[in-house]
Design a protein around this motif. Structure first.
Motif, PDB file in Angstrom:
ATOM      1  N   THR A   1      -9.413  27.753  15.460  1.00  0.00           N
ATOM      2  CA  THR A   1     -10.840  27.766  15.828  1.00  0.00           C
ATOM      3  C   THR A   1     -11.172  28.938  16.757  1.00  0.00           C
ATOM      4  OG1 THR A   1     -10.330  26.227  17.622  1.00  0.00           O
ATOM      5  CG2 THR A   1     -11.100  25.280  15.555  1.00  0.00           C
TER       6      THR A   1
ATOM      7  N   ARG B   1     -15.862  19.482  14.466  1.00  0.00           N
ATOM      8  CA  ARG B   1     -16.361  19.674  13.100  1.00  0.00           C
ATOM      9  C   ARG B   1     -15.212  19.671  12.088  1.00  0.00           C
ATOM     10  NH1 ARG B   1     -20.901  24.373  12.388  1.00  0.00           N
ATOM     11  NH2 ARG B   1     -19.219  25.731  11.665  1.00  0.00           N
TER      12      ARG B   1
ATOM     13  N   PHE C   1     -10.123  26.921   8.882  1.00  0.00           N
ATOM     14  CA  PHE C   1     -10.258  28.055   9.801  1.00  0.00           C
ATOM     15  C   PHE C   1     -11.719  28.377  10.053  1.00  0.00           C
ATOM     16  CE2 PHE C   1      -9.414  31.897  11.959  1.00  0.00           C
ATOM     17  CZ  PHE C   1     -10.286  32.857  11.487  1.00  0.00           C
TER      18      PHE C   1
ATOM     19  N   SER D   1     -13.355  35.070  12.183  1.00  0.00           N
ATOM     20  CA  SER D   1     -13.800  36.287  11.499  1.00  0.00           C
ATOM     21  C   SER D   1     -13.355  36.307  10.040  1.00  0.00           C
ATOM     22  CB  SER D   1     -13.223  37.509  12.209  1.00  0.00           C
ATOM     23  OG  SER D   1     -11.804  37.484  12.072  1.00  0.00           O
TER      24      SER D   1
ATOM     25  N   GLU E   1     -14.762  29.078   7.463  1.00  0.00           N
ATOM     26  CA  GLU E   1     -16.087  29.307   8.044  1.00  0.00           C
ATOM     27  C   GLU E   1     -16.019  30.655   8.732  1.00  0.00           C
ATOM     28  OE1 GLU E   1     -18.288  25.754   7.070  1.00  0.00           O
ATOM     29  OE2 GLU E   1     -18.797  27.742   7.805  1.00  0.00           O
TER      30      GLU E   1
ATOM     31  N   GLY F   1     -20.907  36.298   9.640  1.00  0.00           N
ATOM     32  CA  GLY F   1     -22.261  36.283   9.093  1.00  0.00           C
ATOM     33  C   GLY F   1     -22.980  37.593   9.356  1.00  0.00           C
TER      34      GLY F   1
HETATM   35  N1  LIG Z   1     -18.884  30.376   9.979  1.00  0.00           N
HETATM   36  C1  LIG Z   1     -18.749  29.740  11.127  1.00  0.00           C
HETATM   37  O1  LIG Z   1     -18.977  28.515  11.243  1.00  0.00           O
HETATM   38  C2  LIG Z   1     -18.305  30.502  12.332  1.00  0.00           C
HETATM   39  C3  LIG Z   1     -18.347  29.860  13.554  1.00  0.00           C
HETATM   40  C4  LIG Z   1     -17.928  30.570  14.700  1.00  0.00           C
HETATM   41  C5  LIG Z   1     -17.473  31.890  14.603  1.00  0.00           C
HETATM   42  N2  LIG Z   1     -17.445  32.479  13.388  1.00  0.00           N
HETATM   43  C6  LIG Z   1     -17.027  33.866  13.264  1.00  0.00           C
HETATM   44  O2  LIG Z   1     -15.883  34.113  14.101  1.00  0.00           O
HETATM   45  C7  LIG Z   1     -15.940  35.441  14.619  1.00  0.00           C
HETATM   46  C8  LIG Z   1     -15.857  35.396  16.128  1.00  0.00           C
HETATM   47  O3  LIG Z   1     -14.833  34.512  16.552  1.00  0.00           O
HETATM   48  P1  LIG Z   1     -13.429  35.096  16.979  1.00  0.00           P
HETATM   49  O4  LIG Z   1     -13.570  36.421  17.627  1.00  0.00           O
HETATM   50  O5  LIG Z   1     -12.689  34.028  17.708  1.00  0.00           O
HETATM   51  O6  LIG Z   1     -12.736  35.298  15.544  1.00  0.00           O
HETATM   52  P2  LIG Z   1     -11.211  35.651  15.259  1.00  0.00           P
HETATM   53  O7  LIG Z   1     -11.074  35.598  13.798  1.00  0.00           O
HETATM   54  O8  LIG Z   1     -10.777  36.868  15.981  1.00  0.00           O
HETATM   55  O9  LIG Z   1     -10.371  34.429  15.903  1.00  0.00           O
HETATM   56  C9  LIG Z   1     -10.582  33.130  15.440  1.00  0.00           C
HETATM   57  C10 LIG Z   1      -9.290  32.337  15.670  1.00  0.00           C
HETATM   58  O10 LIG Z   1      -8.274  32.903  14.867  1.00  0.00           O
HETATM   59  C11 LIG Z   1      -7.139  33.200  15.664  1.00  0.00           C
HETATM   60  N3  LIG Z   1      -6.473  34.346  15.044  1.00  0.00           N
HETATM   61  C12 LIG Z   1      -6.667  35.670  15.265  1.00  0.00           C
HETATM   62  N4  LIG Z   1      -5.877  36.409  14.459  1.00  0.00           N
HETATM   63  C13 LIG Z   1      -5.152  35.531  13.704  1.00  0.00           C
HETATM   64  C14 LIG Z   1      -4.160  35.648  12.689  1.00  0.00           C
HETATM   65  N5  LIG Z   1      -3.720  36.851  12.272  1.00  0.00           N
HETATM   66  N6  LIG Z   1      -3.649  34.530  12.129  1.00  0.00           N
HETATM   67  C15 LIG Z   1      -4.063  33.308  12.546  1.00  0.00           C
HETATM   68  N7  LIG Z   1      -4.997  33.119  13.505  1.00  0.00           N
HETATM   69  C16 LIG Z   1      -5.538  34.215  14.078  1.00  0.00           C
HETATM   70  C17 LIG Z   1      -7.703  33.456  17.044  1.00  0.00           C
HETATM   71  O11 LIG Z   1      -6.714  33.270  18.032  1.00  0.00           O
HETATM   72  C18 LIG Z   1      -8.790  32.393  17.115  1.00  0.00           C
HETATM   73  O12 LIG Z   1      -8.221  31.148  17.466  1.00  0.00           O
HETATM   74  C19 LIG Z   1     -17.262  36.010  14.154  1.00  0.00           C
HETATM   75  O13 LIG Z   1     -17.062  36.783  12.995  1.00  0.00           O
HETATM   76  C20 LIG Z   1     -18.096  34.776  13.811  1.00  0.00           C
HETATM   77  O14 LIG Z   1     -19.089  35.045  12.864  1.00  0.00           O
HETATM   78  C21 LIG Z   1     -17.859  31.815  12.242  1.00  0.00           C
END
Ligand SMILES: NC(=O)c1ccc[n+]([C@@H]2O[C@H](COP(=O)([O-])OP(=O)(O)OC[C@H]3O[C@@H](n4cnc5c(N)ncnc54)[C@H](O)[C@@H]3O)[C@@H](O)[C@H]2O)c1
Ligand SMILES: O=C[C@H](O)CS(=O)(=O)O
Length: 482
Positions: free
Chosen positions: A153, A164, A231, A234, A255, A258
């Motif tokens: 998350t 969720r 998941f 991003s 998820e 956007g």
């Molecule tokens: N669609 C949705 O419901 C929703 C909701 C919230 C955030 N987001 C998206 O998330 C992004 C922002 O959140 P963020 O910066 O935490 O995203 P992120 O993808 O950098 O990190 C999300 C999670 O993934 C983990 N992670 C990072 N690299 C990984 C890997 N290689 N393998 C496994 N896990 C890994 C992180 O530690 C974190 O827990 C934005 O793009 C936003 O749009 C989408």
């Protein structure tokens, strides 16, 4: 420190296989408003994840044999405890993530609504019988839990993005391991404490804070006991998990990112459109996946909209999330600040004009001025990339056909917004916008009763609603010969 009625909700141990554990290493969690360290949290390794998985598998088998009513009862008790402790959970959330306290409390209640909703849905997992294809055949379909789920998350909604997933998983009879974002593990750990207090059997839920995100992700994709990965984050990381999960055909709920268009036609109620735009754009300092990223305004009302939007934005108070009246908190990191600045600099270089804001806030740190930019064009980075910050670029359009083409010109397809009082315009836009969600004359669409999710590279599956439990169930067809 954080003033709490229940200080035991501020936890730095990991919740592994039903127990609270320190680990050999720990990592700091800091308050983004002040930079102050809140605590050091247990830093889980792949071995800790494996331990949690080993405990989850047998626990899930027992849980799946419980009655739906038993599962529903524990989820309902968890919901009641979350609501009872909403103020403490909100304070923990604001401290570790920075969002204004009022927004944090809103997130706690929003997150709790998924637990309430799926405590009810747990009792409505129906199968079906099918008229046989031969006179001696009796056919039926039963729904069974997927098994053990791995969840990862993000930091921007450290409570609701967890409930969720955890709520439908438990309602369906699954076990679930959660790896929260390293920036915001405290909210997840507090939720686990309340789930334990609600009587959730040991091993069904683990919360595994870890700086080894990659390693945890690989354990989830490589360990066959993990049947599904859920998941939120991003699109880039979603792609990695999808690629790595392909070897075992892992079930996936994604998820992702956007790039929401916010479209204002010349017949719209402009004051309502401005209010909706401020809500959608500046909620969580612009750090939500459904935040407006591009604002399209029809020619005849363009100048009026820009003027009214700038006036409304100028009244937003920036500051520490605990400040009374704070509307916009800090960004999560300096790299997030750099992205906002880069989008502004790129836009100005390509002909845009900053009408309001446009620079880091005088408060310093990661506070940024809420910014309105006019004369945005499709050539700008802000048209193609998710800003994830308090920048409102306003594009101009003339016809419906033109704005549909512009709005859909992105690899993303999560949320979109349209303001118009013309029914045919609204109906055409709802049908022609390539997004999983469309808000009409509103900038706030998220609720537990409706399916939340995107198309294209914004994800797979839906969370919330009667659909949200489907991703945690398998469908089994049984053919009985008499
Ligand atoms: N669609 C949705 O419901 C929703 C909701 C919230 C955030 N987001 C998206 O998330 C992004 C922002 O959140 P963020 O910066 O935490 O995203 P992120 O993808 O950098 O990190 C999300 C999670 O993934 C983990 N992670 C990072 N690299 C990984 C890997 N290689 N393998 C496994 N896990 C890994 C992180 O530690 C974190 O827990 C934005 O793009 C936003 O749009 C989408
Ligand atoms: O950004 C993440 C959330 O999904 C936004 S919302 O609170 O669900 O709208």
């Amino acid at each position: 420190m954080i003033p709490l009625d229940r200080p035991d909700l501020l936890i730095s141990d990991a919740f592994i296989a039903g127990g609270w554990h320190r680990t050999d290493r720990a990592f700091p969690v800091t308050n983004p408003s002040t930079g102050a360290k809140l605590t050091d949290v247990a830093d889980c390794t792949r071995d800790d994840v494996r331990r949690a998985i080993s405990a989850a598998a047998p626990a899930q088998k027992v849980w799946a044999r419980c009655t739906a009513k038993e599962r529903a009862g524990i989820l309902r008790r968890w919901f009641d405890l979350i609501v009872d402790h909403a103020d403490d959970l909100a304070a923990i959330l604001t401290a570790e993530m920075g969002k204004p306290l009022a927004e944090a409390r809103g997130e706690i209640l929003y997150g709790a609504s998924f637990v309430e909703w799926f405590s009810e849905e747990a009792k409505r997992i129906y199968g079906e019988t099918i008229p046989g294809h031969h006179e001696d055949k009796r056919l039926m379909v039963i729904r069974q839990p997927v098994g053990v789920v791995g969840a990862i998350t993000p930091w921007n909604f450290p409570n609701a993005m967890i409930t969720r997933k955890v709520a439908p998983a438990l309602a369906a009879g699954c076990a679930i391991l959660v790896k929260p974002a390293t920036e915001t593990p405290l909210s997840a750990l507090a939720l686990a404490k309340l789930a334990e207090q609600a009587g959730l059997p040991r091993g069904l839920l683990s919360v595994l804070p870890s700086t080894d995100s990659v390693g945890v992700g690989l354990e989830f994709t490589e360990n066959p006991t993990i049947r599904k990965i859920s998941f939120t984050g991003s699109t880039n990381v979603g792609r990695i998990l999808m690629r790595n999960g392909a070897d075992q055909i892992k079930k996936l709920s994604l998820e992702l990112g956007g790039n929401a268009p916010f479209i204002v036609f010349d017949d719209a109620d402009l004051d309502a459109a401005v209010e909706g735009c401020v809500t959608s754009k500046f909620r969580n300092a612009g750090q939500t996946c459904v935040c407006t990223n591009r604002i399209y305004v029809q020619d005849a009302v363009y100048d009026a909209f820009v003027e009214r939007l700038s006036k409304a934005v100028s009244s937003l108070q920036v500051g520490d999330g605990f400040l009374e009246g704070c509307a916009v908190g800090p960004l999560v990191s300096h790299s997030a600040m750099d992205k906002v600045r880069a989008h502004i600099d790129d836009a100005v270089e390509k002909g845009g004009t900053v009408v309001l804001g446009g620079a880091p806030h005088d408060l310093g740190g990661t506070f940024f001025q809420p910014t309105v930019l006019r004369d945005a064009t499709p050539q700008m980075a802000v048209a193609k990339e998710e800003t994830f910050g308090p920048l409102a670029p306003v594009f101009r359009f003339s016809t419906l056909e033109e704005v549909v083409e512009a709005a859909n010109d992105t690899e993303f397809g999560l949320a979109s917004y349209v303001y118009s009082r013309d029914l045919s315009r609204v109906w055409r836009m709802m049908e022609e916008l390539e997004y999983g969600m469309v808000g009409v004359n509103t900038g706030l669409i998220s609720t537990e009763v409706a399916p939340f999710g995107g198309i294209k590279q914004s994800g797979l599956g839906r969370e919330g609603s009667r659909h949200g439990i489907e991703d945690y169930l398998e469908m089994k067809y049984c053919c009985l010969a008499l």
